[in-house]
Design an enzyme around this catalytic site. Structure first.
Site, mmCIF file in Angstrom:
data_model
loop_
_atom_site.group_PDB
_atom_site.id
_atom_site.type_symbol
_atom_site.label_atom_id
_atom_site.label_comp_id
_atom_site.label_asym_id
_atom_site.label_seq_id
_atom_site.Cartn_x
_atom_site.Cartn_y
_atom_site.Cartn_z
ATOM 1 N N ASP A 1 0.864 -1.177 0.000
ATOM 2 C CA ASP A 1 0.000 0.000 0.000
ATOM 3 C C ASP A 1 0.913 1.244 0.000
ATOM 4 O O ASP A 1 2.108 1.134 0.280
ATOM 5 C CB ASP A 1 -0.860 -0.059 1.272
ATOM 6 C CG ASP A 1 -1.556 1.244 1.567
ATOM 7 O OD1 ASP A 1 -2.348 1.684 0.728
ATOM 8 O OD2 ASP A 1 -1.285 1.830 2.642
ATOM 9 N N ASP B 1 -0.111 5.090 1.124
ATOM 10 C CA ASP B 1 -0.248 6.039 2.229
ATOM 11 C C ASP B 1 -0.080 5.355 3.576
ATOM 12 O O ASP B 1 -0.753 4.388 3.886
ATOM 13 C CB ASP B 1 -1.640 6.699 2.196
ATOM 14 C CG ASP B 1 -1.748 7.733 1.099
ATOM 15 O OD1 ASP B 1 -0.822 8.541 0.949
ATOM 16 O OD2 ASP B 1 -2.777 7.714 0.374
HETATM 17 P P1 TMP Z 1 -5.247 3.493 1.130
HETATM 18 O O1 TMP Z 1 -4.136 4.221 1.829
HETATM 19 O O2 TMP Z 1 -5.574 2.212 1.819
HETATM 20 O O3 TMP Z 1 -4.973 3.296 -0.303
HETATM 21 O O4 TMP Z 1 -6.560 4.380 1.302
HETATM 22 C C1 TMP Z 1 -6.674 5.687 0.978
HETATM 23 C C2 TMP Z 1 -7.057 6.534 2.164
HETATM 24 O O5 TMP Z 1 -7.461 7.812 1.643
HETATM 25 C C3 TMP Z 1 -8.222 6.084 3.005
HETATM 26 O O6 TMP Z 1 -7.824 5.924 4.358
HETATM 27 C C4 TMP Z 1 -9.241 7.201 2.947
HETATM 28 C C5 TMP Z 1 -8.457 8.372 2.478
HETATM 29 N N1 TMP Z 1 -9.217 9.378 1.702
HETATM 30 C C6 TMP Z 1 -9.011 10.722 1.989
HETATM 31 O O7 TMP Z 1 -8.246 11.069 2.891
HETATM 32 N N2 TMP Z 1 -9.672 11.667 1.257
HETATM 33 C C7 TMP Z 1 -10.526 11.326 0.242
HETATM 34 O O8 TMP Z 1 -11.086 12.210 -0.415
HETATM 35 C C8 TMP Z 1 -10.733 9.933 -0.035
HETATM 36 C C9 TMP Z 1 -11.674 9.531 -1.130
HETATM 37 C C10 TMP Z 1 -10.049 9.008 0.718
#
Ligand code: TMP
Length: 288
Positions: free
Chosen positions: A40, A42
């Site tokens: 992943d 973030d």
């Molecule tokens: P990931 O890190 O598992 O790929 O998930 C992306 C993260 O992004 C998730 O925790 C939710 C966050 N997010 C935001 O902070 N702002 C947004 O506009 C959206 C759609 C998701």
């Protein structure tokens, strides 16, 4: 495990040390030619905090600086304040969360599409942002490249931002593939929407990658290191073919006390409140 002192650190938790020992031993025996890595982005490859200050995710990058208008920032934050607690609520099932997450991503993508940013805007926002790759990430990327180990970065964030962060703070190598939500631009270079199907936190098992032959081509690589920070990330390598050894490494950055037990059940190794990739790199060093 005694050979890898990083695994005995106080912030590293392992529910089943025998299993972890066996998987790592198998990976060492099989070597680099059998390994692939799925991560992943973030808060897994990127930091949750940098010297104690919370860092940006790739969505947060868009809310920093002066490029996007205030209405975007206000609405994006309001959406997160509403939906993020639902994403993280340990009392709700994934099935209950999925439609709510689709709603969040749809609204967020529609909101950004109204702003018509350019590629240059993305680059400038990234350069001025507080998004940070973990300490040791450059070494990690460079070693995987040097040893020809494929790295799939699977993110429900924004692909264009991830690519810029990697290019800015490390090197985007040709063994790396970033599957994420990519912006679509018109002839004038202005963003008009998103390409392909949306990837949200809970469809990483069925996203774009599984329609491609990415994992098929890697079927001889039976050993997988999977790295994530959410429970949805556990499914990122579901499409991998012929997996014999999978080492699931989870970064637990927030709500540590509440989530530790569950993370220890789901992830083989859980790393608490760390700003580095030291544990992963120590394992990798043994395998290479
Ligand atoms: P990931 O890190 O598992 O790929 O998930 C992306 C993260 O992004 C998730 O925790 C939710 C966050 N997010 C935001 O902070 N702002 C947004 O506009 C959206 C759609 C998701």
């Amino acid at each position: 495990m005694n050979d890898i002192p990083e695994l005995s650190l106080q912030n590293v938790r392992i529910a089943n040390p025998e299993h972890v020992t066996e998987v790592i031993q198998n990976m060492i025996r099989d070597g680099q030619n059998k390994l692939q890595v799925v991560a992943d982005f973030d808060r897994t490859l990127s930091k949750y905090t940098h010297r104690g200050q919370i860092c940006s995710t790739c969505h947060n990058v868009l809310e920093e600086g002066h490029v996007l208008p205030e209405f975007y920032k206000d609405e994006a934050r309001a959406l997160r304040d509403h939906y993020f607690p639902i994403e993280m609520n340990p009392k709700l099932t994934i099935e209950e969360k999925i439609p709510v997450m689709v709603e969040w991503w749809t609204k967020a993508h529609d909101l950004l599409s109204k702003c018509h940013i350019t590629k240059d805007d993305v680059r400038i926002m990234v350069e001025n942002s507080t998004a940070r790759l973990r300490d040791g990430c450059t070494w990690f990327f460079d070693q995987l490249q040097a040893t020809d180990i494929p790295l799939l970065i699977f993110s429900a964030g924004i692909g264009d931002v991830i690519i810029e962060v990697i290019k800015h703070q490390a090197t985007l190598h040709d063994n790396m593939k970033v599957v994420s939500n990519y912006l679509e631009y018109d002839d004038q270079g202005k963003m008009t929407g998103f390409q392909d199907e949306m990837i949200h936190v809970y469809n990483k098992n069925e996203g774009a990658i599984h329609d491609s032959d990415y994992f098929q081509k890697l079927e001889h690589r039976n050993n997988v290191i999977l790295m994530g920070d959410s429970l949805g990330d556990l499914h990122m390598a579901d499409g991998a073919v012929g997996v014999q050894n999978k080492l699931k490494i989870g970064f637990l950055n927030v709500k540590v006390e509440e989530s530790l037990e569950l993370y220890m059940k789901k992830y083989d190794i859980v790393i608490l409140e760390d700003e580095t990739l030291n544990v992963v790199n120590a394992i990798l060093r043994k395998v290479l």
